[in-house]
Scaffold this motif. Structure first.
Motif, mmCIF file in Angstrom:
data_model
loop_
_atom_site.group_PDB
_atom_site.id
_atom_site.type_symbol
_atom_site.label_atom_id
_atom_site.label_comp_id
_atom_site.label_asym_id
_atom_site.label_seq_id
_atom_site.Cartn_x
_atom_site.Cartn_y
_atom_site.Cartn_z
ATOM 1 N N TYR A 18 -7.782 -18.901 30.732
ATOM 2 C CA TYR A 18 -6.860 -17.859 31.172
ATOM 3 C C TYR A 18 -7.440 -16.465 30.955
ATOM 4 C CZ TYR A 18 -3.856 -21.931 30.745
ATOM 5 O OH TYR A 18 -3.344 -23.190 30.844
ATOM 6 N N ASP A 72 2.643 -23.584 29.995
ATOM 7 C CA ASP A 72 3.701 -24.337 30.672
ATOM 8 C C ASP A 72 3.704 -24.124 32.180
ATOM 9 O OD1 ASP A 72 4.569 -25.392 28.269
ATOM 10 O OD2 ASP A 72 6.066 -23.818 27.954
ATOM 11 N N ASP A 73 3.314 -22.921 32.610
ATOM 12 C CA ASP A 73 3.355 -22.607 34.047
ATOM 13 C C ASP A 73 2.000 -22.834 34.742
ATOM 14 O OD1 ASP A 73 1.986 -20.529 32.859
ATOM 15 O OD2 ASP A 73 3.100 -18.943 33.892
ATOM 16 N N ASP A 74 1.086 -23.506 34.070
ATOM 17 C CA ASP A 74 -0.230 -23.779 34.647
ATOM 18 C C ASP A 74 -0.186 -25.111 35.394
ATOM 19 O OD1 ASP A 74 -2.850 -24.191 35.338
ATOM 20 O OD2 ASP A 74 -3.648 -23.918 33.315
ATOM 21 N N PHE A 75 0.125 -25.040 36.662
ATOM 22 C CA PHE A 75 0.254 -26.252 37.465
ATOM 23 C C PHE A 75 -1.093 -26.761 37.976
ATOM 24 C CE2 PHE A 75 4.284 -23.914 37.906
ATOM 25 C CZ PHE A 75 5.090 -24.813 37.234
ATOM 26 N N LEU A 76 -2.147 -25.990 37.761
ATOM 27 C CA LEU A 76 -3.486 -26.400 38.184
ATOM 28 C C LEU A 76 -4.244 -27.132 37.084
ATOM 29 C CD1 LEU A 76 -4.565 -23.187 40.126
ATOM 30 C CD2 LEU A 76 -3.668 -25.338 41.068
ATOM 31 N N TYR A 77 -3.708 -27.106 35.851
ATOM 32 C CA TYR A 77 -4.365 -27.769 34.730
ATOM 33 C C TYR A 77 -4.443 -29.266 35.001
ATOM 34 C CZ TYR A 77 -5.316 -29.445 30.012
ATOM 35 O OH TYR A 77 -5.863 -30.069 28.917
ATOM 36 N N ASP A 78 -5.617 -29.835 34.783
ATOM 37 C CA ASP A 78 -5.853 -31.257 35.054
ATOM 38 C C ASP A 78 -5.719 -32.044 33.748
ATOM 39 O OD1 ASP A 78 -6.714 -33.753 35.801
ATOM 40 O OD2 ASP A 78 -8.631 -33.079 36.631
ATOM 41 N N GLU A 79 -4.505 -32.510 33.458
ATOM 42 C CA GLU A 79 -4.235 -33.203 32.197
ATOM 43 C C GLU A 79 -4.978 -34.532 32.107
ATOM 44 O OE1 GLU A 79 -0.404 -33.832 29.276
ATOM 45 O OE2 GLU A 79 -0.092 -33.126 31.303
#
Length: 120
Positions: A18, A72-79
């Motif tokens: 980030y 929480d708002d990182d929708f691109l994170y590849d869990e």
């Protein structure tokens, strides 16, 4: 990133996707430069690939662990990719992490090197 995450863990190094920053804990300045460079590469490549925040830490016994977290708002994170990549790094860098653990136990926890070698 703070140097101490909790009383039980000490951060060795980490990268933050980030803020596009890398952190190395100067408490470990005695680690050879080649190892510092390798840690830098591991951390930065990890966050470039999956995002989030990645840290390499020591627990209170001197064991090395890797930790990753994300906003929480990182929708691109590849869990899923994150978990797979942690496993891959553990396998490929096992010897490095074992050496770092010994370094921590000798220079930070002041354990006897002879005792550590007997354990192995």
């Amino acid at each position: 990133m703070s140097e101490t995450v909790s009383e039980d863990r000490v951060v060795l190094c980490g990268a933050n996707a980030y803020e596009q920053k890398y952190y190395f804990n100067e408490q470990f300045a005695g680690i050879p430069d080649s190892i510092k460079e390798e840690l830098h590469i591991i951390c930065v490549l990890f966050t470039q690939e999956v995002g989030g925040i990645f840290t390499i830490e020591f627990d209170k016994e001197g064991n090395v662990s890797m930790r990753t977290e994300f906003a929480d708002d990182d929708f691109l994170y590849d869990e899923i990719g994150s978990g797979l990549l942690v496993g891959e790094v553990k396998r490929k860098r096992q010897e490095l992490f074992e050496s770092l653990s010994i370094y921590y136990r000798v220079f930070i926890l002041h354990e006897d090197m002879g005792d550590l070698l007997k354990e192995e």
